[in-house]
Design an enzyme around this catalytic site. Sequence first.
Site, PDB file in Angstrom:
ATOM      1  N   LYS A  41       0.846  -1.202   0.000  1.00  0.00           N
ATOM      2  CA  LYS A  41       0.000   0.000   0.000  1.00  0.00           C
ATOM      3  C   LYS A  41       0.880   1.250   0.000  1.00  0.00           C
ATOM      4  O   LYS A  41       2.097   1.158   0.189  1.00  0.00           O
ATOM      5  CB  LYS A  41      -0.943  -0.019   1.211  1.00  0.00           C
ATOM      6  N   ARG A 155      -9.628   0.115  15.552  1.00  0.00           N
ATOM      7  CA  ARG A 155      -9.517   0.848  14.297  1.00  0.00           C
ATOM      8  C   ARG A 155     -10.522   0.175  13.376  1.00  0.00           C
ATOM      9  O   ARG A 155     -11.706   0.166  13.682  1.00  0.00           O
ATOM     10  CB  ARG A 155      -8.059   0.805  13.788  1.00  0.00           C
ATOM     11  N   TYR A 274      17.365  29.496   7.315  1.00  0.00           N
ATOM     12  CA  TYR A 274      16.190  30.233   7.813  1.00  0.00           C
ATOM     13  C   TYR A 274      16.200  30.369   9.331  1.00  0.00           C
ATOM     14  O   TYR A 274      16.571  29.443  10.058  1.00  0.00           O
ATOM     15  CB  TYR A 274      14.914  29.498   7.412  1.00  0.00           C
ATOM     16  N   MET A 322      12.870  24.016   1.873  1.00  0.00           N
ATOM     17  CA  MET A 322      12.021  23.262   0.939  1.00  0.00           C
ATOM     18  C   MET A 322      12.821  22.419  -0.059  1.00  0.00           C
ATOM     19  O   MET A 322      12.505  21.267  -0.321  1.00  0.00           O
ATOM     20  CB  MET A 322      11.097  24.216   0.177  1.00  0.00           C
TER      21      MET A 322
HETATM   22  C1  LIG Z   1      -4.124  -4.268   8.345  1.00  0.00           C
HETATM   23  C2  LIG Z   1      -2.665  -4.180   8.060  1.00  0.00           C
HETATM   24  N1  LIG Z   1      -1.992  -5.307   7.802  1.00  0.00           N
HETATM   25  C3  LIG Z   1      -0.654  -5.286   7.544  1.00  0.00           C
HETATM   26  C4  LIG Z   1       0.043  -4.087   7.557  1.00  0.00           C
HETATM   27  C5  LIG Z   1       1.538  -4.099   7.338  1.00  0.00           C
HETATM   28  O1  LIG Z   1       2.152  -3.677   8.522  1.00  0.00           O
HETATM   29  P1  LIG Z   1       3.741  -3.546   8.635  1.00  0.00           P
HETATM   30  O2  LIG Z   1       4.129  -2.496   7.677  1.00  0.00           O
HETATM   31  O3  LIG Z   1       3.978  -3.152  10.045  1.00  0.00           O
HETATM   32  O4  LIG Z   1       4.307  -4.870   8.291  1.00  0.00           O
HETATM   33  C6  LIG Z   1      -0.621  -2.906   7.831  1.00  0.00           C
HETATM   34  C7  LIG Z   1       0.125  -1.632   7.851  1.00  0.00           C
HETATM   35  O5  LIG Z   1      -0.198  -0.649   8.382  1.00  0.00           O
HETATM   36  C8  LIG Z   1      -2.009  -2.951   8.086  1.00  0.00           C
HETATM   37  O6  LIG Z   1      -2.698  -1.823   8.348  1.00  0.00           O
END
Ligand SMILES: Cc1ncc(COP(=O)(O)O)c(C=O)c1O
Length: 388
Positions: A41, A155, A274, A322
């Site tokens: 992701k 969550r 800065y 920046m």
């Molecule tokens: C539901 C879920 N699974 C797996 C992962 C992977 O976690 P990590 O990057 O700590 O291995 C995440 C990452 O945030 C997650 O939200």
Amino acid sequence: MTSDPAARAGAILEIDLAGIVENWRLLGREAAPALCSAVVKANGYGLGATPVARALTAAGCRMFFVATLDEGIALRNALGEAPEIAVLNGPLPGTATEFVAHELIPVLNDPGQIDEWGSLRNSLSAHQGREGVGNLRSQPNAPPAILHVDTGMSRLGLGAAEFSAIVEHPPPFPWRAVMSHLACADHPDHPLNERQRARFAAVAAQLPRAPASLAASSGVFLGPPYRFDLVRPGAALYGVNPQPGRPNPLRQIVRLSAKIVQVRQIDRGESVGYGAAHTVEAPGRAAIVAVGYADGWLRSLSHRGCGYLAGMRVPLLGRVSMDLVTFDVTAVPRALAHPGAMIELLGAGYGVDAAAADAGTIGYEILCALGSRYHRIYRDSAGTDRPE
Ligand SMILES: Cc1ncc(COP(=O)(O)O)c(C=O)c1O
């Protein structure tokens, strides 16, 4: 004029795809007999979901996790039909048919998403003739989905009562897997780990046909009881230490080097950058390099970060701006500190976790912040460079 993008770029980001594959294999060996998926992701934690997932697919990875539908569609287009792609955030209202069209597995996080997925056949009839969904219209039910149960993180995921209701009244589609997520896996002694594990074991026992998945990177190292059938590492693939405070068994994946734009003499009593926030105490030389917070070199590294020039540590002076950062190169021979010379900002000597500690954050954020102005070089197992 040059047409060489590496010559034009202020900074070069090298990504070791072979190292990511090595890390995935190490995690797979550690987790066995559980299967090892890969979390890509946020564009593969900033490193490029497509090249990362292609390298892992070639190495045998059969399941990927992304966060959003758009990430899933892009990855499906890049990878073709073979690997499974699961979308952690699940379908937002009105998007379920898109999952079918792109053969994405939704993670269903609450009763609303389960209802929407369960009533998919009705919404598909409203999409008659739409490309990609025709194959589903002939199926009796919606395709498999992953069930997410919350076991203590509060969550995403079903609460305990919602899960019981699902067990009592199963939806009209099969579960591809059942999963939960650990809140404190990077702290092995945290009591919530065992509470979540026990709750999840009880959940998984009620859905014996669904493969169970609890552990991400750090969870893999909590031991066999946490690994169940499938692990979902992300950060560890990219070199973040899953066991903070202990030796990192994983390879560093990124090397970031920025070019010196200018070297200047700075006299005692002069200020740098800065806010005149740093005052020079002895005459010396400063190198100004072409990277800044617009590139994800976080402003919180002001006064604290460092770089390496020809193997020598050079402290960061003053504030990160920046597009530019200043390093003290007084101790470096003049012949080595000149415009065009590279200062290494991330690498074997100063990895993502070290930069994160100086920035007051976590390695995940250092990676995800890596910007779009870098010239990127991907190194695969053949050692070849593939600029993307
Ligand atoms: C539901 C879920 N699974 C797996 C992962 C992977 O976690 P990590 O990057 O700590 O291995 C995440 C990452 O945030 C997650 O939200």
